[in-house]
Design an enzyme around this catalytic site. Structure first.
Site, mmCIF file in Angstrom:
data_model
loop_
_atom_site.group_PDB
_atom_site.id
_atom_site.type_symbol
_atom_site.label_atom_id
_atom_site.label_comp_id
_atom_site.label_asym_id
_atom_site.label_seq_id
_atom_site.Cartn_x
_atom_site.Cartn_y
_atom_site.Cartn_z
ATOM 1 N N HIS A 145 8.311 6.883 -1.007
ATOM 2 C CA HIS A 145 7.920 5.913 -2.328
ATOM 3 C C HIS A 145 8.836 4.587 -2.368
ATOM 4 O O HIS A 145 8.361 3.585 -2.548
ATOM 5 C CB HIS A 145 8.225 6.790 -3.473
ATOM 6 C CG HIS A 145 8.017 6.078 -4.776
ATOM 7 N ND1 HIS A 145 9.095 5.496 -5.373
ATOM 8 C CD2 HIS A 145 6.927 6.118 -5.571
ATOM 9 C CE1 HIS A 145 8.696 5.062 -6.671
ATOM 10 N NE2 HIS A 145 7.281 5.114 -6.692
ATOM 11 N N CYS B 188 -6.520 0.007 3.215
ATOM 12 C CA CYS B 188 -5.392 -0.517 2.266
ATOM 13 C C CYS B 188 -4.222 0.394 2.394
ATOM 14 O O CYS B 188 -3.174 0.189 1.697
ATOM 15 C CB CYS B 188 -5.943 -0.604 0.772
ATOM 16 S SG CYS B 188 -6.410 1.086 0.221
HETATM 17 C C1 PEP Z 1 -3.219 5.638 1.273
HETATM 18 O O1 PEP Z 1 -3.337 6.723 1.223
HETATM 19 O O2 PEP Z 1 -3.279 4.886 2.276
HETATM 20 C C2 PEP Z 1 -3.253 4.544 0.194
HETATM 21 C C3 PEP Z 1 -3.588 3.480 0.168
HETATM 22 O O3 PEP Z 1 -2.823 5.304 -1.123
HETATM 23 P P1 PEP Z 1 -1.453 5.767 -1.758
HETATM 24 O O4 PEP Z 1 -0.417 5.078 -0.715
HETATM 25 O O5 PEP Z 1 -1.424 4.999 -2.949
HETATM 26 O O6 PEP Z 1 -1.693 7.154 -1.592
#
Ligand code: PEP
Ligand code: MG
Length: 886
Positions: free
Chosen positions: A459, A840
Site C-alpha cells: 500500500h 492500469c
Molecule cells: C490492479 O489490481 O492491478 C489494480 C490496478 O487495482 P488495485 O491495485 O487498486 O487493486
C-alpha cells in the site's frame, strides 16, 4: 556441455568484430572492431579466449577444455611475430596483459593481470632495452603484486603493507618517489610473501604464469562479488567471461608517457565535449584505483599535443562508428598513442537525454535510434530530488526502493501528526511498520514514507508512487514501536522529531543531514518526450484520484486517466464519520441516507477531475476494497472501550456496536473477500450513489464549461459475465433516472484481474466496452502470491535461487500472467473488435512490461503520474522494437 573437438576457442584481434559479443565478450569484440576501424598500429595486438571456453572450463570442474592450450600457444606465436618480441625473452621480453571481458560489462568485478612475462632475467633485459631501470623494476613489482593477489588470492593489504613499510624506510611519501633499489627490495619482499603464503617459488616460467592467469580470470567469474553483481544486475551465470591477452604498452615510461580514460562526450552532463582523466608516467590501474589523483584530460593538450590531437580525432571517429557515446582507455608510450579499449558509455539520465537530442541534431542517429539509446527506467532521476551526488553519509538501514526520490525530515509516526506538522510548515517523514487506507492524508503531508514491512506493491509503495512521494518500504532492520514512538536500528534508538533521510530510488535510510539535489526537467527532455509521442502507438494515461494528481499527470503528458481509485476519496478525515455511518447502517434505508450525505462530496471530487482533464478520457473505478478497511482498527476500539468503561463516559454502547461490526465484517482473506463487484452486488446502493455522483458531476462540468467529460465507468474484480451484466444494468438504470446525462456518453467496462476473467474474456467482452488489466491483482491471483507480503518474505530467496529473475509485481511474468493478458486481449477482441484495451496495474509504468503490452496489442498503458514520461519514452522504444521484429 563440453566443446566439440576442433572448436575454435581463440580469436586474434584481427579476426573478431563487434557482432561477436556473445563469444568474445564486450571487451574482446570491441578491441577487434577497433583494430579494424583504427588499424593495427593504433591497437596493441592480442587475442581473445572465448566465453565458450570459460563455460566449458566451469562445467568440467575447472579443467581447461581440450585444445585450448594448443590454440593459446599458436595465438601467442602469432602475437610474438606481430610484436617482434618473445614472451620471457631475457634480452627484450614481450609483456602481456590478461584481462577478463564478459558479454555485459561488470566493472571491477572480474580479474586482470598486467605485465605478465616478467621474471628475474627478463626484468634486466627490459631495463636494458628501455634504458629505464626504474620502469623495469616498477613493472616487475607490480606484476608480483597483481599475480600474487589475483592468481593466488594473497590479500591486497599484505602487499600494500610492504609498500608502506618500504616508503617509511626510504623516507618518502609517494610510490613514485621510490628508487630502483627500493623497488628491487620491494620485489624481493613480494616474492618472499608469495613463498610464505603458497609454499611455492614465484613462477619464473612465462607460459606457466599465463596458464595461471587465464585460470584466475575464469575463476573470477564464479567469485563471490561477481556472482552478487550478476544477481543484482540480472546477468545469467552461464554466460562466462572471455579472456583477452594483449601486448602491454607502457604509460609508466617517463614524462612522455601516460595512461588515461576518455569519453567521447561528457559522461555526466552529455555535453558534446570529450572528458576524462589521465596520469602522466603511470599504468592504467593507477588511474582507476584512485591511489593518485588524476589530471583532467584536457591538460594533456599542453603536455603531449600530438597525442592529444590524435585522441580527439579517434574519439570522434569511434563515436561516429558506434553511433553512441564511447568510454575508452588509452595509453601514450613515449609520445605514441595506443587505444586499449572502447565501449558504449554507461550514463546518467541527464547525459542520456542530452546525447539523444544532440545525436539527432548532428545527424548521427534518427529519432527512433536516438531514443533507443536511453535507459527509460533511469529517467526517474530527472523527475525527483536525489541525495547530492557527492554526499557522504552512513546507511542506517536498507529496504525496498519503493518510490523514487529523496526526502528528509523529522520522524512522525501517525498520519495525524504528519498533517499537524505540515500545517506548521515542518518537513516530516512518516514512519510506520506498514500503511493503510487511513494513513493516506499523512502521505500528502509528509515529504516521504518509510516502512519496515511490505514491498514494491505494498500500500505504501503504490500510494507514494501515485503521489510522487519518495518511499522506502520493507526496511526490515528497523524496529518501529508505535506505542513508545521509537525506531531502533543497529543499536541506535531514534525518537519522534529526530531527523531521518530516505532515498526511495536506492532504498536507503540514513540519519545524516544529507544534501538534496533538485530535479531538472531540461529542454532536451521535453524534446525527447515530443519525439517519443511522434513515434509511439500505445496511449499513455495516468492513475490519479485527486485533481492535483490529474494536473501533474497532464503536465507530464498523460492522455487521460486510466484508473481513478474512488476509495481514496472516502479517506479524507471529514468523510470518515459519514463513511462509517454508511457501513454501520442496519438497513438499506439507513445506508441510503448515509450515502446521500456522501454523494455531494463524491460529486465534487469528480467535478475536480473532469475539469482538470478537459474532455480527455477519465476511467472511474467503483469502490473496490472490503468495507472493513474504512473502519477503525479493532485494537484501537478495544482500548477506547476499556477507557470508556473505566471512565463511564457513556460511549460504551456505541463502541461495543462498532466492535461487533468490525468483527462481523472481518474476513480471513480480505483480498479474496467481499470486495470489488461483490460489494456492488451485495450493496448495490453504494455503486448507485457513485454512478449518480459521476453523472451529476459530468453534467455540472458540461454545463459550466461546455465540454462534456469523456466518461468510462469501471467495475473491479469481475470473474463472471453475469456480475458485469448486473452492474451494467445498474449503471443504465441510474443513467435513466439521472436523465440528461445520457447513456450514449457513458462507457462501461471492467478490470480484468482474475484468471477466470481471462479464460472467459469473450463472454465478459459481450458485456464490456473496454477491459483494463489490473495486473497487480492478476499477478497476485494467478501466482497465489500476496502482493503485500512477498517482497519482505521469500522473493529475495526466489531471485537468489533463480526461481524468478525479478519481482513479478515489478515486471510482468510474460509466460504466465502475460499469457493470461494475451489470451484475454485476443479472445475479447474476437468477440468484440472495437473493445478498448488498457492496463492500469503497476506494470503500466515499467519499460520491459510496456514492450510486452505493445506486442499483446493493448491500446494504452496507465501508470502513476510520475511514471508517465518514462512510459512515453518506453512506448516509443516498444514501437520501434515491435516494428523491427514484425
Ligand atoms: C490492479 O489490481 O492491478 C489494480 C490496478 O487495482 P488495485 O491495485 O487498486 O487493486
Ligand atoms: Mg486490483
Amino acid at each position: 556441455m563440453a566443446v566439440a573437438t576442433g572448436t575454435k576457442l581463440v580469436y586474434d584481434f584481427t579476426e573478431g568484430s563487434r557482432d561477436m559479443r556473445e563469444l568474445l565478450g564486450g571487451k574482446g569484440a570491441n578491441v577487434a572492431e577497433m583494430t579494424r576501424v583504427l588499424g593495427p598500429d593504433r591497437v596493441p595486438a592480442g587475442f581473445t579466449i572465448t566465453t565458450e571456453a570459460c563455460v566449458a572450463y566451469m562445467e568440467a570442474d575447472r579443467e581447461f577444455p581440450k585444445g585450448l592450450e594448443e590454440q593459446v600457444e599458436e595465438a601467442l606465436g602469432r602475437l610474438e611475430e606481430a610484436a617482434g618480441k618473445r614472451l620471457g625473452d631475457a634480452s627484450d621480453p614481450l609483456l602481456v596483459s590478461v584481462r577478463s571481458g564478459a558479454r555485459e560489462s561488470m566493472p571491477g568485478m572480474l580479474d586482470t593481470v598486467l605485465n605478465l612475462g616478467l621474471n628475474d632475467d627478463s626484468v634486466e633485459g627490459l631495463a636494458r632495452v628501455t634504458d629505464n631501470e626504474r620502469f623495469a623494476w616498477d613493472s616487475y613489482r607490480r606484476f608480483c603484486q597483481m599475480f600474487g593477489n589475483v592468481c593466488r588470492g594473497i590479500a591486497g593489504e599484505r602487499f600494500e603493507g610492504l609498500i608502506k613499510e618500504r616508503k617509511r624506510e626510504a623516507g618518502v611519501e609517494q610510490d613514485v618517489e621510490l628508487g630502483v633499489d627500493d623497488l628491487k627490495a620491494l620485489t624481493e619482499s613480494f616474492k618472499d610473501l608469495f613463498r610464505e603464503e603458497t609454499g611455492e617459488e614465484f613462477p619464473q616460467e612465462p607460459r606457466d604464469q599465463l596458464r595461471q592467469a587465464i585460470r584466475a580470470v575464469f575463476d573470477s567469474w564464479m567469485g563471490a562479488r561477481a556472482v552478487e553483481y550478476r544477481r543484482i544486475n540480472r546477468i545469467p551465470d552461464d554466460w562466462g567471461t572471455a579472456v583477452n591477452v594483449q601486448q602491454m604498452v607502457f604509460g609508466n615510461k617517463g614524462d612522455t608517457s601516460c595512461s588515461g580514460v576518455a569519453f567521447s562526450r561528457d559522461e555526466i552532463t552529455g555535453e558534446p565535449r570529450p572528458s576524462g582523466d589521465f596520469l602522466p608516467n603511470a599504468q592504467g590501474e593507477d588511474v582507476v584505483s584512485g591511489v593518485r589523483t588524476p589530471r583532467d584530460l584536457h591538460e594533456l593538450e599542453s603536455l603531449m599535443p600530438e597525442a592529444y590531437a590524435q585522441l580527439m580525432e579517434i574519439l570522434r571517429e569511434l563515436e561516429r562508428h558506434y553511433a553512441d557515446l564511447q568510454d575508452t582507455e588509452f595509453t601514450v608510450e613515449e609520445g605514441r598513442l595506443y587505444m586499449l579499449q572502447t565501449r558504449n558509455a554507461k550514463r546518467p539520465a541527464q547525459a542520456a537525454v542530452r546525447f539523444a537530442v544532440d545525436a539527432v541534431g548532428e545527424g548521427l542517429l534518427d529519432k527512433a535510434d536516438a531514443i533507443a539509446t536511453i535507459d527509460a527506467g533511469r529517467l526517474d532521476a530527472l523527475l525527483h530530488p536525489s541525495f547530492a551526488r557527492d554526499a557522504d553519509y552512513e546507511v542506517l538501514a536498507e529496504g525496498v526502493a519503493a518510490s523514487p526520490g529523496a526526502a528528509k525530515g523529522a520522524i512522525v509516526f501517525t498520519a495525524q501528526e504528519a498533517v499537524a506538522a505540515a500545517e506548521q510548515g515542518r518537513d516530516v517523514i512518516l514512519v510506520r511498520p506498514f500503511t493503510e487506507a487511513d494513513d493516506v492524508a499523512g502521505f500528502h503531508a509528509a515529504k516521504g514514507i518509510l516502512t519496515s514491512e511490505g514491498g514494491k506493491a505494498s500500500h505504501a509503495a503504490l500510494v507514494a508512487r501515485g503521489m510522487g512521494k519518495p518511499c522506502v518500504s520493507g526496511a526490515g532492520a528497523l524496529e518501529i514501536d508505535l506505542h513508545a514512538k521509537t525506531v531502533g536500528a543497529d543499536g541506535v534508538t531514534l525518537d519522534e522529531g529526530d531527523l531521518i533521510a530516505i532515498d526511495g530510488s536506492a532504498g536507503v535510510v540514513t540519519t545524516d543531514d544529507v544534501e538534496l539535489e533538485a530535479p531538472s526537467v531540461s529542454d532536451e527532455f521535453e524534446t525527447v518526450l515530443r519525439w517519443a509521442d511522434e513515434l509511439r502507438t500505445l496511449g499513455v494515461r495516468a492513475n490519479a484520484d485527486a485533481p492535483e494528481d490529474a494536473a501533474k499527470a497532464r503536465e507530464f503528458g498523460a492522455e487521460g486517466i486510466g484508473l481513478c481509485r474512488t476509495e481514496h476519496m472516502f479517506i479524507a478525515v471529514d468523510r470518515q464519520p459519514k463513511m462509517r455511518a454508511m457501513i454501520m447502517a442496519e438497513t438499506a434505508e439507513d445506508r441510503r441516507a448515509a450515502l446521500e450525505e456522501l454523494l455531494p462530496l463524491q460529486q465534487g471530487d469528480f467535478e475536480g477531475l473532469f475539469e482538470e482533464m478537459k474532455g480527455l478520457p477519465v476511467t472511474i473505478r467503483l469502490l473496490d476494497p472490503p468495507l472493513h478497511e474504512f473502519m477503525p482498527q479493532a485494537e484501537e476500539v478495544v482500548s477506547d472501550l476499556e477507557r470508556a468503561r473505566i471512565e463511564q463516559s457513556g460511549e460504551e454502547q456505541e463502541l461495543e456496536h462498532t466492535l461487533e461490526r468490525i468483527h462481523s465484517l472481518a474476513e480471513t482473506n480480505p483480498m479474496l473477500g467481499t470486495r470489488g463487484v461483490r460489494l456492488g452486488i451485495l450493496h448495490p446502493e453504494i455503486y448507485e450513489m457513485q454512478v449518480r455522483a459521476i453523472l451529476r458531476a459530468a453534467r455540472a462540468v458540461r454545463d459550466r464549461s461546455g465540454q462534456a467529460p469523456h466518461l468510462e465507468i469501471m467495475i473491479p474484480l469481475v470473474a463472471y459475465e453475469r456480475e458485469l451484466e448486473l452492474m451494467r444494468d445498474l449503471v443504465a438504470r441510474v443513467a435513466r433516472e439521472e436523465e440528461g446525462a445520457g447513456e450514449r456518453d457513458l462507457h462501461v467496462g471492467t478490470m480484468i484481474e482474475l484468471p477466470r476473467a481471462c479464460f472467459v474474456a469473450n463472454r465478459i467482452a459481450a458485456q464490456a466496452d473496454f477491459f483494463s488489466f489490473g495486473t497487480n491483482d492478476l499477478t497476485q491471483t494467478a501466482l497465489g502470491f500476496s502482493r503485500d507480503d512477498v517482497e519482505g518474505r521469500f522473493l529475495n530467496r526466489y531471485i537468489e535461487t533463480k526461481v524468478v529473475d525479478r519481482s513479478p509485481f515489478e515486471t510482468i511474468d510474460k509466460p504466465g500472467v502475460g499469457w493470461l493478458v494475451r489470451l484475454a486481449a485476443w479472445t475479447g477482441r474476437e468477440e468484440k473488435p472495437e473493445l478498448g484495451l488498457g492496463i492500469c496495474g503497476e506494470h503500466g509504468g515499467d519499460p520491459d512490461s510496456i514492450a510486452f503490452f505493445q506486442l499483446a496489442g493493448l491500446d494504452y498503458v496507465s501508470c502513476s503520474p510520475y511514471r508517465v514520461p518514462i512510459a512515453r519514452v518506453a512506448a516509443a522504444q516498444a514501437a520501434k522494437a515491435a516494428s523491427s521484429t514484425s
